[in-house]
Design an enzyme around this catalytic site. Sequence first.
Site, PDB file in Angstrom:
ATOM      1  N   ALA A   1      35.484  40.575  54.944  1.00 14.98           N
ATOM      2  CA  ALA A   1      35.751  41.061  56.320  1.00 14.98           C
ATOM      3  C   ALA A   1      34.126  41.311  56.723  1.00 14.98           C
ATOM      4  O   ALA A   1      33.751  41.098  57.991  1.00 14.98           O
ATOM      5  CB  ALA A   1      36.129  42.429  56.193  1.00 14.98           C
TER       6      ALA A   1
ATOM      7  N   ASP B   1      40.433  46.316  56.740  1.00 16.29           N
ATOM      8  CA  ASP B   1      38.906  45.925  56.330  1.00 16.29           C
ATOM      9  C   ASP B   1      38.217  45.381  57.908  1.00 16.29           C
ATOM     10  O   ASP B   1      36.832  45.601  57.741  1.00 16.29           O
ATOM     11  CB  ASP B   1      38.926  44.746  55.279  1.00 16.29           C
ATOM     12  CG  ASP B   1      39.514  45.233  53.909  1.00 16.29           C
ATOM     13  OD1 ASP B   1      40.140  46.104  54.026  1.00 16.29           O
ATOM     14  OD2 ASP B   1      39.209  44.450  53.011  1.00 16.29           O
TER      15      ASP B   1
HETATM   16  N1  LIG Z   1      27.566  36.536  50.580  1.00 17.84           N
HETATM   17  C1  LIG Z   1      28.666  35.841  50.733  1.00 17.84           C
HETATM   18  N2  LIG Z   1      28.430  34.472  51.020  1.00 17.84           N
HETATM   19  C2  LIG Z   1      29.420  33.422  51.360  1.00 17.84           C
HETATM   20  N3  LIG Z   1      30.925  34.181  51.395  1.00 17.84           N
HETATM   21  C3  LIG Z   1      31.154  35.197  50.914  1.00 17.84           C
HETATM   22  C4  LIG Z   1      30.076  35.902  50.708  1.00 17.84           C
HETATM   23  N4  LIG Z   1      30.655  37.267  50.564  1.00 17.84           N
HETATM   24  C5  LIG Z   1      32.069  37.011  50.589  1.00 17.84           C
HETATM   25  N5  LIG Z   1      32.230  35.839  50.810  1.00 17.84           N
HETATM   26  C6  LIG Z   1      33.545  35.270  51.153  1.00 17.84           C
HETATM   27  O1  LIG Z   1      34.657  36.407  50.964  1.00 17.84           O
HETATM   28  C7  LIG Z   1      35.317  35.875  49.738  1.00 17.84           C
HETATM   29  C8  LIG Z   1      35.630  37.290  48.932  1.00 17.84           C
HETATM   30  O2  LIG Z   1      36.572  37.805  49.660  1.00 17.84           O
HETATM   31  P1  LIG Z   1      37.788  38.670  48.908  1.00 17.84           P
HETATM   32  O3  LIG Z   1      38.670  39.273  49.889  1.00 17.84           O
HETATM   33  O4  LIG Z   1      38.521  38.099  48.033  1.00 17.84           O
HETATM   34  O5  LIG Z   1      37.030  39.872  48.348  1.00 17.84           O
HETATM   35  P2  LIG Z   1      36.302  41.234  49.041  1.00 17.84           P
HETATM   36  O6  LIG Z   1      36.547  41.143  50.466  1.00 17.84           O
HETATM   37  O7  LIG Z   1      34.928  41.181  48.349  1.00 17.84           O
HETATM   38  O8  LIG Z   1      37.104  42.137  48.322  1.00 17.84           O
HETATM   39  P3  LIG Z   1      38.548  43.129  49.084  1.00 17.84           P
HETATM   40  O9  LIG Z   1      38.995  42.250  50.039  1.00 17.84           O
HETATM   41  O10 LIG Z   1      39.339  43.688  47.745  1.00 17.84           O
HETATM   42  O11 LIG Z   1      37.639  44.316  49.723  1.00 17.84           O
HETATM   43  C9  LIG Z   1      34.661  35.102  48.781  1.00 17.84           C
HETATM   44  O12 LIG Z   1      35.305  34.164  48.162  1.00 17.84           O
HETATM   45  C10 LIG Z   1      33.742  34.274  49.798  1.00 17.84           C
HETATM   46  O13 LIG Z   1      34.517  33.152  50.662  1.00 17.84           O
HETATM   47  C1  LIG Z   2      44.688  45.088  49.475  1.00 21.63           C
HETATM   48  C2  LIG Z   2      44.222  44.975  50.697  1.00 21.63           C
HETATM   49  O1  LIG Z   2      45.020  46.237  51.232  1.00 21.63           O
HETATM   50  C3  LIG Z   2      42.726  45.729  50.985  1.00 21.63           C
HETATM   51  C4  LIG Z   2      41.735  44.615  50.395  1.00 21.63           C
HETATM   52  O2  LIG Z   2      40.310  45.085  50.620  1.00 21.63           O
HETATM   53  C5  LIG Z   2      44.600  43.860  51.618  1.00 21.63           C
HETATM   54  C6  LIG Z   2      44.477  43.867  53.293  1.00 21.63           C
HETATM   55  O3  LIG Z   2      44.436  45.220  53.678  1.00 21.63           O
HETATM   56  O4  LIG Z   2      44.220  43.229  53.782  1.00 21.63           O
HETATM   57 MG   LIG Z   3      38.373  41.039  51.328  1.00 19.20          MG
END
Ligand SMILES: Nc1ncnc2c1ncn2[C@@H]1O[C@H](COP(=O)(O)OP(=O)(O)OP(=O)(O)O)[C@@H](O)[C@H]1O
Ligand SMILES: C[C@@](O)(CCO)CC(=O)[O-]
Ligand SMILES: [Mg+2]
Length: 350
Positions: A121, A164
């Site tokens: 996000a 998010d």
């Molecule tokens: N520093 C970065 N550079 C490039 N892409 C990134 C970077 N940080 C995150 N991303 C993108 O976001 C993806 C991770 O997103 P994901 O929604 O799986 O996890 P998160 O957002 O960290 O955790 P959550 O959604 O559970 O809070 C990575 O695979 C990549 O595509």
């Molecule tokens: C697991 C979830 O609830 C949060 C991921 O950070 C997915 C979403 O809200 O899109």
């Molecule tokens: Mg995420």
Amino acid sequence: MTVSSAPGKVYLFGEHAVVYGEPAVPCAIERRATVTVDARADDHIRVQARDLSLDGFTVEYAGDTAERPDVDVPEGLVDAAMGYIDAAVEQARDAADAPDAGFDITVESEIPLGAGLGSSAAVVVAGIDAATRELGVELSKDEIADRAYRAEYDVQDGQASRADTFCSAMGGAVRVEGDDCRRIETPNLPFVVGFDGGAGDTGELVAGVRDLRAEYGFAADTVESIGDIVRAGEERLYDADPDSEPTADLLAELGRLMDFDHGLLEALGVSSRTLDNMVWAAREAGAHGAKLTGAGGGGCIVALDETPETRTALRYTAECRDAFRAELDREGVRVESSGDGTAAADRGDA
Ligand SMILES: Nc1ncnc2c1ncn2[C@@H]1O[C@H](COP(=O)(O)OP(=O)(O)OP(=O)(O)O)[C@@H](O)[C@H]1O
Ligand SMILES: C[C@@](O)(CCO)CC(=O)[O-]
Ligand SMILES: [Mg+2]
């Protein structure tokens, strides 16, 4: 050249259930993703994302044809990475009515990837802000949040809530229930984050809960119960004075609800041995409560503790790679520099 940044987040409570219309309360934290965007004369997109793997990589492509001269990481990882940035570029082109705009993009981030702190996000929100400004369009925070949501929704195959992206765009503590998104004023909550060095796949974890919920009535009830926890918690937050330090009573009650929430998330299959171990280490160190944050599977837990005890205990916990205090970020997305490189003035909310 335009540089924008946006914060990550922790969930006080409500992740996963928020995907099914229950309320959730994520809180932005002072860890940011920074995206630098330079408009190009052609329609190519060139991306540098050094944090994406240990080696980092550079990708240059035009249209749908990926040319990946410098790629030394698995293709799946590249595709996953490009998904969010591609979607942010598409939103920026659409907002500026410039379908052929090309950019050089650099992503730098203090937010571990896939660890529940909302890195995706933050990258999308900062990317849309920087790319639209680079095209001469200034979107409100609400518009950025909405476009960032659409980007995450597309990449996550329709399995995303607004939580998010709204939280990252607006900053502070927010409450999200379906399309109803608002900021809420809270006292400074003493978040401590423990990170196991791992990651979970948000799409897969959300799909797992969706399947359980479809198969078992009691799993659907569990999701609803998470909503009940959020409703109980927000009542306590509304009663609190946002300008004072949180009272011991408030912290105790929020902590109890966080513990309950973690138990239900565990039952829904999105915790892990390492997350559970960190949660227990935090509780035994005297935290008011502790739970996983975000999608789960691996990554981060969040605990409430105003003392250094939980952080210290986590640092001595074998499963914990890093532990830190996470201050509430009240600013959300911000432009760091634009055009001639001068720091731009703060933008008001929409
Ligand atoms: N520093 C970065 N550079 C490039 N892409 C990134 C970077 N940080 C995150 N991303 C993108 O976001 C993806 C991770 O997103 P994901 O929604 O799986 O996890 P998160 O957002 O960290 O955790 P959550 O959604 O559970 O809070 C990575 O695979 C990549 O595509
Ligand atoms: C697991 C979830 O609830 C949060 C991921 O950070 C997915 C979403 O809200 O899109
Ligand atoms: Mg995420």
